[in-house]
Design a protein around this motif. Structure first.
Motif, PDB file in Angstrom:
ATOM      1  N   PRO A  63       0.819  -1.215   0.000  1.00  0.00           N
ATOM      2  CA  PRO A  63       0.000   0.000   0.000  1.00  0.00           C
ATOM      3  C   PRO A  63       0.855   1.268   0.000  1.00  0.00           C
ATOM      4  CG  PRO A  63      -0.814  -1.578   1.620  1.00  0.00           C
ATOM      5  CD  PRO A  63       0.514  -2.093   1.133  1.00  0.00           C
ATOM      6  N   VAL A  64       0.375   2.270  -0.714  1.00  0.00           N
ATOM      7  CA  VAL A  64       1.004   3.582  -0.743  1.00  0.00           C
ATOM      8  C   VAL A  64       0.146   4.532   0.069  1.00  0.00           C
ATOM      9  CG1 VAL A  64       1.670   5.530  -2.209  1.00  0.00           C
ATOM     10  CG2 VAL A  64       2.069   3.190  -2.985  1.00  0.00           C
ATOM     11  N   ARG A  65       0.797   5.339   0.886  1.00  0.00           N
ATOM     12  CA  ARG A  65       0.092   6.340   1.686  1.00  0.00           C
ATOM     13  C   ARG A  65       0.506   7.734   1.212  1.00  0.00           C
ATOM     14  NH1 ARG A  65       1.566   5.311   7.746  1.00  0.00           N
ATOM     15  NH2 ARG A  65      -0.353   6.497   8.148  1.00  0.00           N
ATOM     16  N   SER A  66      -0.423   8.650   1.293  1.00  0.00           N
ATOM     17  CA  SER A  66      -0.091  10.039   0.970  1.00  0.00           C
ATOM     18  C   SER A  66       0.138  10.813   2.257  1.00  0.00           C
ATOM     19  CB  SER A  66      -1.212  10.700   0.158  1.00  0.00           C
ATOM     20  OG  SER A  66      -2.397  10.807   0.918  1.00  0.00           O
ATOM     21  N   ARG A  67       1.153  11.669   2.236  1.00  0.00           N
ATOM     22  CA  ARG A  67       1.457  12.498   3.400  1.00  0.00           C
ATOM     23  C   ARG A  67       1.688  13.922   2.956  1.00  0.00           C
ATOM     24  NH1 ARG A  67       6.642  11.769   7.313  1.00  0.00           N
ATOM     25  NH2 ARG A  67       7.341  13.664   6.249  1.00  0.00           N
ATOM     26  N   SER A  68       1.164  14.846   3.731  1.00  0.00           N
ATOM     27  CA  SER A  68       1.253  16.257   3.382  1.00  0.00           C
ATOM     28  C   SER A  68       2.698  16.729   3.316  1.00  0.00           C
ATOM     29  CB  SER A  68       0.491  17.086   4.419  1.00  0.00           C
ATOM     30  OG  SER A  68       0.637  18.473   4.153  1.00  0.00           O
ATOM     31  N   ILE A  69       2.972  17.576   2.348  1.00  0.00           N
ATOM     32  CA  ILE A  69       4.211  18.345   2.318  1.00  0.00           C
ATOM     33  C   ILE A  69       3.821  19.815   2.199  1.00  0.00           C
ATOM     34  CG2 ILE A  69       5.727  16.568   1.372  1.00  0.00           C
ATOM     35  CD1 ILE A  69       5.325  17.750  -1.375  1.00  0.00           C
ATOM     36  N   GLN A  70       4.533  20.668   2.903  1.00  0.00           N
ATOM     37  CA  GLN A  70       4.264  22.097   2.827  1.00  0.00           C
ATOM     38  C   GLN A  70       5.570  22.855   2.933  1.00  0.00           C
ATOM     39  OE1 GLN A  70       0.773  23.945   4.703  1.00  0.00           O
ATOM     40  NE2 GLN A  70       2.175  25.362   5.735  1.00  0.00           N
ATOM     41  N   VAL A  71       5.757  23.796   2.025  1.00  0.00           N
ATOM     42  CA  VAL A  71       6.943  24.650   2.042  1.00  0.00           C
ATOM     43  C   VAL A  71       6.502  26.103   2.084  1.00  0.00           C
ATOM     44  CG1 VAL A  71       8.362  22.968   0.816  1.00  0.00           C
ATOM     45  CG2 VAL A  71       7.110  24.701  -0.483  1.00  0.00           C
ATOM     46  N   THR A  72       7.361  26.938   2.621  1.00  0.00           N
ATOM     47  CA  THR A  72       7.096  28.367   2.720  1.00  0.00           C
ATOM     48  C   THR A  72       8.232  29.124   2.040  1.00  0.00           C
ATOM     49  OG1 THR A  72       5.942  28.068   4.825  1.00  0.00           O
ATOM     50  CG2 THR A  72       6.704  30.288   4.311  1.00  0.00           C
ATOM     51  N   ILE A  73       7.882  30.108   1.236  1.00  0.00           N
ATOM     52  CA  ILE A  73       8.880  30.973   0.599  1.00  0.00           C
ATOM     53  C   ILE A  73       8.981  32.250   1.416  1.00  0.00           C
ATOM     54  CG2 ILE A  73       9.610  32.143  -1.506  1.00  0.00           C
ATOM     55  CD1 ILE A  73       9.387  29.139  -1.814  1.00  0.00           C
ATOM     56  N   VAL A  74      10.208  32.588   1.814  1.00  0.00           N
ATOM     57  CA  VAL A  74      10.435  33.797   2.598  1.00  0.00           C
ATOM     58  C   VAL A  74      11.406  34.706   1.858  1.00  0.00           C
ATOM     59  CG1 VAL A  74      10.004  32.627   4.799  1.00  0.00           C
ATOM     60  CG2 VAL A  74      12.332  32.738   3.905  1.00  0.00           C
ATOM     61  N   GLU A  75      11.315  35.983   2.177  1.00  0.00           N
ATOM     62  CA  GLU A  75      12.209  36.964   1.561  1.00  0.00           C
ATOM     63  C   GLU A  75      13.537  36.993   2.305  1.00  0.00           C
ATOM     64  OE1 GLU A  75      11.722  41.422  -0.287  1.00  0.00           O
ATOM     65  OE2 GLU A  75      10.766  40.976   1.637  1.00  0.00           O
ATOM     66  N   ARG A  76      14.610  37.006   1.542  1.00  0.00           N
ATOM     67  CA  ARG A  76      15.954  37.053   2.133  1.00  0.00           C
ATOM     68  C   ARG A  76      16.617  38.367   1.736  1.00  0.00           C
ATOM     69  NH1 ARG A  76      17.987  33.185  -0.429  1.00  0.00           N
ATOM     70  NH2 ARG A  76      19.506  34.246  -1.733  1.00  0.00           N
ATOM     71  N   ARG A  77      16.725  39.277   2.695  1.00  0.00           N
ATOM     72  CA  ARG A  77      17.324  40.584   2.432  1.00  0.00           C
ATOM     73  C   ARG A  77      18.640  40.725   3.175  1.00  0.00           C
ATOM     74  NH1 ARG A  77      12.511  45.133   2.950  1.00  0.00           N
ATOM     75  NH2 ARG A  77      11.315  44.540   1.072  1.00  0.00           N
ATOM     76  N   PRO A  78      19.584  41.533   2.649  1.00  0.00           N
ATOM     77  CA  PRO A  78      20.801  41.805   3.414  1.00  0.00           C
ATOM     78  C   PRO A  78      20.433  42.368   4.777  1.00  0.00           C
ATOM     79  CG  PRO A  78      20.955  42.654   1.169  1.00  0.00           C
ATOM     80  CD  PRO A  78      19.536  42.229   1.363  1.00  0.00           C
ATOM     81  N   PRO A  79      21.161  41.983   5.830  1.00  0.00           N
ATOM     82  CA  PRO A  79      22.438  41.260   5.818  1.00  0.00           C
ATOM     83  C   PRO A  79      22.302  39.739   5.848  1.00  0.00           C
ATOM     84  CG  PRO A  79      21.935  41.948   8.036  1.00  0.00           C
ATOM     85  CD  PRO A  79      20.807  42.451   7.185  1.00  0.00           C
ATOM     86  N   ALA A  80      21.130  39.195   5.542  1.00  0.00           N
ATOM     87  CA  ALA A  80      20.991  37.736   5.498  1.00  0.00           C
ATOM     88  C   ALA A  80      21.960  37.172   4.464  1.00  0.00           C
ATOM     89  CB  ALA A  80      19.561  37.363   5.127  1.00  0.00           C
ATOM     90  N   PRO A  81      22.773  36.193   4.832  1.00  0.00           N
ATOM     91  CA  PRO A  81      23.807  35.700   3.911  1.00  0.00           C
ATOM     92  C   PRO A  81      23.237  34.741   2.879  1.00  0.00           C
ATOM     93  CG  PRO A  81      23.867  34.423   5.926  1.00  0.00           C
ATOM     94  CD  PRO A  81      22.814  35.504   6.129  1.00  0.00           C
ATOM     95  N   HIS A  82      23.936  34.610   1.766  1.00  0.00           N
ATOM     96  CA  HIS A  82      23.653  33.517   0.852  1.00  0.00           C
ATOM     97  C   HIS A  82      23.970  32.213   1.586  1.00  0.00           C
ATOM     98  CE1 HIS A  82      22.931  35.967  -2.693  1.00  0.00           C
ATOM     99  NE2 HIS A  82      23.957  36.722  -2.327  1.00  0.00           N
ATOM    100  N   HIS A  83      23.263  31.163   1.222  1.00  0.00           N
ATOM    101  CA  HIS A  83      23.483  29.909   1.932  1.00  0.00           C
ATOM    102  C   HIS A  83      23.308  28.719   1.000  1.00  0.00           C
ATOM    103  CE1 HIS A  83      19.129  28.951   2.104  1.00  0.00           C
ATOM    104  NE2 HIS A  83      18.965  30.252   2.257  1.00  0.00           N
ATOM    105  N   ALA A  84      23.849  27.590   1.428  1.00  0.00           N
ATOM    106  CA  ALA A  84      23.686  26.340   0.706  1.00  0.00           C
ATOM    107  C   ALA A  84      22.297  25.760   0.989  1.00  0.00           C
ATOM    108  CB  ALA A  84      24.758  25.343   1.146  1.00  0.00           C
ATOM    109  N   THR A  85      21.920  24.741   0.237  1.00  0.00           N
ATOM    110  CA  THR A  85      20.769  23.944   0.644  1.00  0.00           C
ATOM    111  C   THR A  85      21.165  23.164   1.887  1.00  0.00           C
ATOM    112  OG1 THR A  85      21.352  21.942  -0.593  1.00  0.00           O
ATOM    113  CG2 THR A  85      20.148  23.654  -1.777  1.00  0.00           C
ATOM    114  N   PHE A  86      20.182  22.831   2.694  1.00  0.00           N
ATOM    115  CA  PHE A  86      20.543  22.043   3.864  1.00  0.00           C
ATOM    116  C   PHE A  86      19.364  21.238   4.362  1.00  0.00           C
ATOM    117  CE2 PHE A  86      18.299  24.292   7.137  1.00  0.00           C
ATOM    118  CZ  PHE A  86      18.453  23.541   8.294  1.00  0.00           C
ATOM    119  N   VAL A  87      19.672  20.147   5.037  1.00  0.00           N
ATOM    120  CA  VAL A  87      18.683  19.339   5.735  1.00  0.00           C
ATOM    121  C   VAL A  87      19.276  18.944   7.074  1.00  0.00           C
ATOM    122  CG1 VAL A  87      19.462  17.190   4.638  1.00  0.00           C
ATOM    123  CG2 VAL A  87      17.182  17.312   5.628  1.00  0.00           C
ATOM    124  N   ASP A  88      18.481  19.048   8.122  1.00  0.00           N
ATOM    125  CA  ASP A  88      18.889  18.580   9.439  1.00  0.00           C
ATOM    126  C   ASP A  88      18.343  17.162   9.595  1.00  0.00           C
ATOM    127  OD1 ASP A  88      19.256  18.011  12.156  1.00  0.00           O
ATOM    128  OD2 ASP A  88      18.966  20.100  12.744  1.00  0.00           O
TER     129      ASP A  88
END
Length: 373
Positions: free
Chosen positions: A227-252
């Motif tokens: 059986p396959v189950r569906s699970r919610s995914i949700q992402v949020t887009i936020v504004e990144r303004r200086p002095p916020a640094p550029h960053h790599a992708t990451f996962v904890d």
């Protein structure tokens, strides 16, 4: 042939018979179709939405890296990253990978395993992955007490762009791509599957369903053994303004928190949303959006004052584990002969799509042409 012509190809009669029917034009279905068509196999791709990648693919974070805790996924992710880096693999003539780097944060007790993984990745890809265990921050990401595997040559792709490129290549190699076509049933006739749609019927040597979360409630003939189950995914887009640094992708890896840059001034953030049985088109959860920002400030402190631009919610497919090293294990049998369902990717479909598509195509090709009159 232009991408618009192929990606809007919803009209015209369907062929009466083909070697393989691919149900679903998300990133995995597009990869399978591309791999089959380049081998000279006759292929029809059927997608119920009016555009490719309309489900889980479109809502995916699109992060790609060679490392994964699951050895089966890691085995697929490593060669997939090589494909995403190679301009020669793409109709556009350029690699889709945004190589901003990838940071996988883990408990300090995982330092030895991460270091060994870096050696394996570098040996296979000639990259410069490394373990970071003695710093508070790396690549714009605070480690919050963890250690990190850093892959400078990894990053992210735009999943719908990748999907479109593969469908373009499949169409150029003779595949028939139809959007806005709904599959009603896959039935067995004469020992082979027949795909019944609102645009007609197609007899096939084999059928592979790569429908993502829709596999949790499949049409007749496409229910997988596991059986396959569906699970919610949700992402949020936020504004990144200086002095916020550029960053790599990451996962904890301890919490499932993740983030990736989106252009020069925006960042996509997400964390697990443990809502099972979630429809693909559910409304965003504002409580979860706020909690995501709060949780990620430990890694990206500038989020505390960042403007939230939008939240996107969809669903992903979760299924059973694949057996190590077996291409056939990427497919689940259904109740119809020569009809297969792609296993639920548990959120890892983009990272594995190039290599998974190749292996699934090989398995489908062998099945489609076996004793085919």
């Amino acid at each position: 042939m232009s991408p618009d012509r192929i990606l809007s190809s919803g009209g015209g009669e369907l062929p009466a018979r083909v070697d393989v029917v691919v149900v679903g034009a998300g990133i995995t279905g597009a990869s399978v179709a591309h791999q089959l068509a380049r081998r000279g196999v006759s292929v029809v791709v059927l997608e119920q939405a009016r555009r490719p990648g309309a489900g889980a693919t479109g809502a995916s974070g699109g992060m790609v890296r060679a490392y994964d805790q699951d050895p089966v996924v890691a085995e697929l992710a490593l060669p997939s990253l090589a494909v995403y880096r190679d301009p020669a693999c793409w109709a556009s003539g350029r690699a889709p990978l945004h190589a901003v780097g990838a940071v996988s944060v883990a408990d300090p007790g995982q330092a030895l395993a991460l270091g060994e993984a870096a050696v394996r990745i570098n040996g296979a890809l000639g990259t410069s992955a490394r373990l970071v265990a003695d710093r508070a921050e790396v690549c714009g990401i605070r480690l919050a007490g963890g250690v990190a595997l850093v892959e400078p040559e990894a990053g992210w792709v735009a999943p719908t762009e990748v999907t479109g490129d593969w469908l373009l290549q499949a169409g150029a190699d003779g595949a028939v791509v139809r959007h806005g076509v709904r599959v009603h049933e896959v039935a067995a006739r004469g020992g082979r599957p027949v795909v019944v749609t609102d645009a007609g019927e197609v007899s096939a040597g084999a059928v592979v369903a790569a429908v993502g979360p829709w596999a949790a409630d499949p049409v007749p003939g496409l229910r997988s053994v596991t059986p396959v189950r569906s699970r919610s995914i949700q992402v949020t887009i936020v504004e990144r303004r200086p002095p916020a640094p550029h960053h790599a992708t990451f996962v904890d890896l301890r919490t499932g928190l993740y983030a990736k840059p989106v252009g020069a001034d925006r960042t996509l953030i997400g964390m697990p949303h443990l809502v099972w049985g979630s429809p693909v088109d559910a409304e965003p959860d504002p409580v979860h959006a706020r909690a995501t920002v709060s949780a990620l400030t430990a890694h990206l402190p500038w989020l505390a004052t960042a403007a939230q631009l939008t939240a996107v919610r969809a669903a992903d497919a979760y299924g059973g584990p694949a057996a190590h090293g077996r291409a056939a294990a990427l497919l689940e049998p259904t109740g119809v002969p020569h009809t297969w369902s792609v296993r639920g990717w548990n959120g890892g479909g983009v990272k594995t799509a190039p290599e998974a598509g190749r292996r699934i195509a090989d398995a489908c090709l062998a099945d489609a042409l076996t004793e085919l009159a």
